[in-house]
Enzyme design. Structure first.
Site, PDB file in Angstrom:
ATOM      1  CG  HIS A  73       5.051 -11.559  16.836  1.00  0.00           C
ATOM      2  ND1 HIS A  73       6.007 -12.481  16.456  1.00  0.00           N
ATOM      3  CD2 HIS A  73       5.677 -10.742  17.722  1.00  0.00           C
ATOM      4  CE1 HIS A  73       7.133 -12.233  17.086  1.00  0.00           C
ATOM      5  NE2 HIS A  73       6.967 -11.186  17.861  1.00  0.00           N
ATOM      6  CB  THR A  78      -0.944   0.018   1.217  1.00  0.00           C
ATOM      7  OG1 THR A  78      -1.757   1.195   1.182  1.00  0.00           O
ATOM      8  CG2 THR A  78      -0.186  -0.019   2.526  1.00  0.00           C
TER       9      THR A  78
END
Length: 414
Positions: A385, A333
Site C-alpha cells: 500500500h 503463484t
C-alpha cells in the site's frame, strides 16, 4: 601434485554457500568434469565439478558454510585404489562388535544398582524386591545379622505396603496416561535456501504495508477455448495450453494500464518498469523458487507455455541458475494446484504485488437473472500500500478478471 578445488563465484550478491552433500566419497577416483558435490546458496543449488582426474581428498564436510573461494577438497594425482574394499570391511568389523558391547552395558548397570542397595542394610535379593516395589530400605526393619534386611523382611514389607497404598489412593497423584503408538521426533538442519525464504517472508511482513484484495473469475470461457483448440495447439506448438499462459498474458496487459503495480521502491525513489518480467512461483524439492519469464508482455501464449515448462523442469531438477531467478517485476503463484480455495499470498520483495490463483470449483452464480452452475476461481492480489493505492489495486484485479472472462480481449488487446 594436488589441486585445490575452491568454492566458485556464483553471483554478485552471494558471499557464502552451504555444502549440501558429497556425491563422491573420500579416496574415490574421479574423472575430470565429474560432479563431486552439491553446493547450495540462498538462491539455488548447483553442482561442483572436478577440475582434473585423480583421487578425491575431502576437506569440508556436509553442512559446512563456506565462503566464496574457500577450499572444499583437493584432487591428487593417481588412479583408483586397488584395496578399495578394505575400509568397508573394517567398518563392518567395527559395527559387528558394537552389538556385543551394547548388550553387556545393561548387565553392568544392574550390578551397579544392586551394589548401591547392598551397600546399605539390604541383601541383594531383598534389595531387588525393595527396588522393584519402590520401598525405601530405611523404612524396613531388618531381622538378619547386624540388622541386615533379609528377603523375608522385604516380602513382609511388600505385603504391608499394599494396604497402605490402597488407603492412600485418594491422595496419590494421578499417573500420566500411557500413550499408544510411536512418538518419534527428528531434527533437520535448515538449508540455506529455507533460511533465506524464512528471512525474506518475515522481512516482507514487517517492512511493507501489505493488503490483499479479492475477486472471482468465471473460468468457463477459457475452459471452452482450451477444449476447442488444445489438440490443435499442441500439434502445432508441441506444448499444452494451460491456464498459466492466460493469466500471464492478462497480467502483462493489466500492468501496462496500471504501472504502479509493476513498480518497486528503491531507497527514496519509485522505480517504474516498462517491461514485465513475470516471476512464476514453483514448488521445488528444496523449497519454493520463483524463476522469471523475461519480457513476458512480448510473448505469445505458446511461447509463455514453453518457457513455463522449461523453468518448471529445471526447478524440479534443481538446475535453475542464479540469473534465472534474479529480478522480476511481478509474481504469479498458483495454490490451486494443491487444492487451495483462497489465500493471501505474500509479496515477493522488492516487488510490490503478487497475484494468487486458486482451485476451480463448480458453484451456483447469477447470470442474467438466472442461477447457473459455473466453474469459478477466486483470485487474490496482495500489494504494498506504500506504492499502490486501493483504486489501482482493485482496478488492476478487475481488469485481469475482464480479460480472463473474455479471452478474445487478450488477442485483440481491447
Amino acid at each position: 601434485m594436488s589441486l585445490e578445488i575452491k568454492v566458485p563465484a556464483v553471483g554478485e550478491s552471494i558471499t557464502e554457500v552451504t555444502l549440501a552433500q558429497w556425491l563422491k566419497q573420500d579416496g574415490d577416483y574421479v574423472e575430470m568434469d565429474e560432479n563431486i558435490a552439491e553446493l547450495e546458496s540462498d538462491k539455488a543449488t548447483f553442482e561442483l565439478p572436478a577440475e582434473k582426474a585423480g583421487i578425491l581428498k575431502i576437506i569440508a564436510q556436509e553442512g559446512d558454510t563456506l565462503e566464496i573461494g574457500a577450499v572444499v577438497c583437493t584432487i591428487e594425482e593417481g588412479s583408483a585404489p586397488a584395496g578399495g574394499d578394505a575400509a568397508p570391511k573394517a567398518e563392518e568389523t567395527k559395527a559387528a562388535a558394537q552389538p556385543a558391547a551394547s548388550t553387556s552395558a545393561p548387565a553392568a548397570s544392574d550390578d551397579e544398582d544392586q551394589n548401591s542397595y547392598a551397600a546399605g542394610t539390604a541383601s541383594p535379593a531383598a534389595a531387588k524386591i525393595l527396588r522393584e516395589k519402590g520401598i525405601d530400605p530405611a523404612a524396613v526393619k531388618g531381622t538378619g545379622k547386624d540388622g541386615r534386611i533379609t528377603k523375608e523382611d522385604a516380602e513382609k514389607a511388600q505385603a504391608g505396603a499394599k494396604p497402605a497404598a490402597a488407603q492412600s489412593t485418594t491422595s496419590a497423584p494421578t499417573p500420566a496416561p500411557a500413550v499408544a503408538g510411536a512418538r518419534n521426533e527428528r531434527r533437520e538442519k535448515m538449508t540455506s535456501l529455507r533460511k533465506t525464504i524464512a528471512k525474506r517472508l518475515v522481512a516482507v511482513k514487517n517492512e511493507t504495508a501489505m493488503l490483499t484484495t479479492f475477486n472471482e473469475v468465471n473460468m468457463q470461457p477459457i475452459m471452452d477455448l482450451r477444449a476447442k483448440y488444445k489438440d490443435t495447439f499442441k500439434e502445432k506448438h508441441g506444448v499444452g495450453l494451460g491456464f498459466m499462459s492466460f493469466f500471464t498474458k492478462a497480467v502483462t496487459t493489466a500492468l501496462k494500464e496500471w504501472p504502479a503495480v509493476n513498480a518497486r521502491i528503491e531507497e527514496n525513489e519509485l522505480v517504474y518498469s516498462d517491461f514485465a518480467d513475470i516471476s512464476i512461483a514453483v514448488s521445488a524439492p528444496k523449497g519454493l523458487v520463483v524463476p522469471i519469464i523475461r519480457n513476458a508482455e512480448s510473448l505469445s501464449l505458446h511461447e509463455i507455455e514453453k518457457k513455463i515448462g522449461e523453468l518448471a523442469g529445471k526447478a524440479r531438477d534443481n538446475k535453475l541458475t542464479i540469473e534465472e531467478m534474479t529480478g522480476g517485476t511481478f509474481t504469479i503463484t498458483n495454490g490451486g494446484v494443491f487444492g487451495s480455495m483462497m489465500s493471501t499470498p505474500i509479496i515477493n520483495a522488492p516487488q510490490s504485488a503478487i497475484l494468487g490463483m486458486h482451485n476451480i470449483i463448480q458453484r451456483p452464480v447469477a447470470e442474467n437473472g438466472q442461477v447457473v452452475i459455473r466453474p469459478m476461481m477466486y483470485i487474490a492480489l496482495s500489494y504494498d500500500h506504500r506504492i499502490i493505492d486501493g483504486r489501482e489495486s482493485v482496478s488492476f484485479l478487475v481488469r485481469v478478471k475482464q480479460l480472463l472472462e473474455d479471452p478474445a480481449r487478450l488477442l485483440l488487446e481491447v
